[in-house]
Enzyme design. Structure first.
Site, PDB file in Angstrom:
ATOM      1  CE1 TYR A   1      -4.069  -3.383   5.784  1.00 22.57           C
ATOM      2  CE2 TYR A   1      -3.688  -1.030   5.460  1.00 22.57           C
ATOM      3  CZ  TYR A   1      -3.925  -2.286   4.943  1.00 22.57           C
ATOM      4  OH  TYR A   1      -4.009  -2.457   3.578  1.00 22.57           O
TER       5      TYR A   1
ATOM      6  CE  LYS B   1      -1.439  -4.665   3.401  1.00 21.43           C
ATOM      7  NZ  LYS B   1      -1.699  -6.004   2.873  1.00 21.43           N
TER       8      LYS B   1
ATOM      9  CB  SER C   1      -0.862  -0.043   1.266  1.00 28.65           C
ATOM     10  OG  SER C   1      -1.425   1.210   1.522  1.00 28.65           O
TER      11      SER C   1
END
Ligand code: NAD
Ligand code: UFG
Length: 340
Positions: A152, A156, A127
């Protein structure tokens, strides 16, 4: 014989659109999904579009024995696209261990099994969140990684590092890390799209639900940012364009012997749009008004970010093509279908 690809999280939003594009390109697809954020009906949607029902395994990728069984029963898988992950930023702040466990154990299990089962490559869903608030825009892949602002986002960053470390250690696999900007829209057939559970946290599903009368009004989170109209800017990318990039990445990884074992690509349009501009696009494309008001800033929001997609354009030969008004129209057609 068709090349066999495992798509984890394949009944999810981006996964389902990618399964369609893989099938259109002649790949055979096996899906694993635990249906924690999607439903089995998505397989009907895929089947309606392509005429092919993918092999589906209902199971959890954090369980290595489930994955072993899948590889034993579906021999010859050559590539993996790993979409399976938990993705709600706010929830990850409340339940960090759930996010670290789900997102990291899924990846580690897949990486561990790849050499054993002769799987050559893995495409990973990363992302633009890894860039944090960029020092300048558009942002390219060489920009510094900023400390993550949520568990979160951290999953990544850590996932990218796990893949890089593993390959650096000599693991006989390749990987392409795809850094998505903001995926929106739905398949033009309206057979598949985004299915948010509960109150949507993301802009476009909230917007389309408001237009459909499910929500009273959309709140624009702040109009006092340092942007032309004061609202935040993002790089909104059509989900079908995004899906197509995965097929190209997979082909590159599996068919070329001379590419680097780890490659990173931004997937965006290269164009930043503000929240107010996106609302205007929706209204223009559909003729439907979106009741909205200006509210407070949302904590942790990035002011502006958009991609420099030059590397993906030139190296992958991929370019975002769908005009944003068309994307908004597709999002609306999908919303109307699911709110019936
Ligand atoms: P999604 O929630 O629609 O899809 C993820 C799918 O994975 C769901 O169907 C869910 O049921 C499944 N899943 C979750 N954990 C699993 C597990 N342990 N085992 C098996 N299945 C599991 O999300 P999406 O928007 O399609 O996102 C796909 C990927 O792209 C995710 O990794 C996400 O973090 C990443 N990503 C998404 C966005 C975005 O804005 N949508 C942006 C950047 C990156
Ligand atoms: N926004 C509103 N009102 C809303 C919802 C959102 O004004 O009701 C605004 C936000 O402030 C932001 C923009 O719309 O300026 C986009 O917000 P989203 O929540 O749709 O998307 P984000 O860019 O905040 O984050 C998303 C995913 C992240 C991912 C990131 C980059 O939620 O997981 O894109 O891919 F990391």
């Amino acid at each position: 014989m068709k090349t066999k690809i495992l798509v984890t999280g394949g009944t999810g939003y981006i996964g389902s659109h990618t399964v369609v594009e893989l099938q259109n390109a002649g790949y055979e697809v096996v899906i694993i999904d635990n249906l924690s954020n999607s439903n089995i009906g998505v397989l009907d949607g895929i089947n309606k579009i392509t005429g092919i029902r993918p092999v589906f395994v209902e199971g959890d990728c954090t369980d290595i024995n489930t994955l072993r069984k899948l590889f034993d029963e579906n021999p010859g898988i050559k590539g993996i696209i790993n979409f399976a992950a938990s993705k709600a930023v706010g929830e990850s702040v409340q339940k960090p261990l759930l996010y670290y466990k789900n997102n990291l154990n899924t990846l580690i299990n897949l990486l561990e099994l790849m050499p054993e089962y002769g799987v050559k490559g893995i495409v990973f869903s990363s992302s633009c969140t890894v860039y944090g608030e960029p020092d300048h825009n558009p942002i390219n892949e060489g920009a510094p990684i900023k400390p993550a602002t949520s568990p979160y986002g951290n999953t990544k960053q850590i996932s990218e590092e796990i893949i890089e470390d593993y390959i650096r250690s000599g693991a006989p696999i390749k990987s392409i890390l795809l850094r998505y900007f903001n995926p929106i829209g739905a398949h033009p057939s309206a057979e598949i799209g985004e299915l948010p559970l509960g109150v949507p946290q993301n802009l476009v599903p909230y917007l389309t639900q408001t237009a459909a009368g499910i929500r009273k009004e959309l709140t624009v989170f702040g109009d006092d940012y340092n942007t032309p109209d004061g609202s935040c800017i993002r790089d909104y990318i059509d989900v079908v364009d995004l899906a197509k990039a995965h097929v190209i990445a997979m082909k590159r990884m599996l068919d070329n012997n001379d590419t680097d074992s780890v490659e990173i690509f931004n997937l965006g349009t290269g164009r930043g749009l503000s929240v107010l501009e996106l609302i205007a696009s929706f209204e223009r494309a559909t003729g439907v008004k979106v009741p909205h008001k200006i509210g407070n800033r949302r904590e942790g929001d990035i002011e502006k970010i958009w991609a420099d997609p030059k590397k993906a354009n030139e190296v992958l030969g991929w370019k975002a093509e769908v005009p944003v008004d068309e994307t908004m129209k597709n999002a609306w057609t999908w919303q109307q279908k699911i709110s019936k």
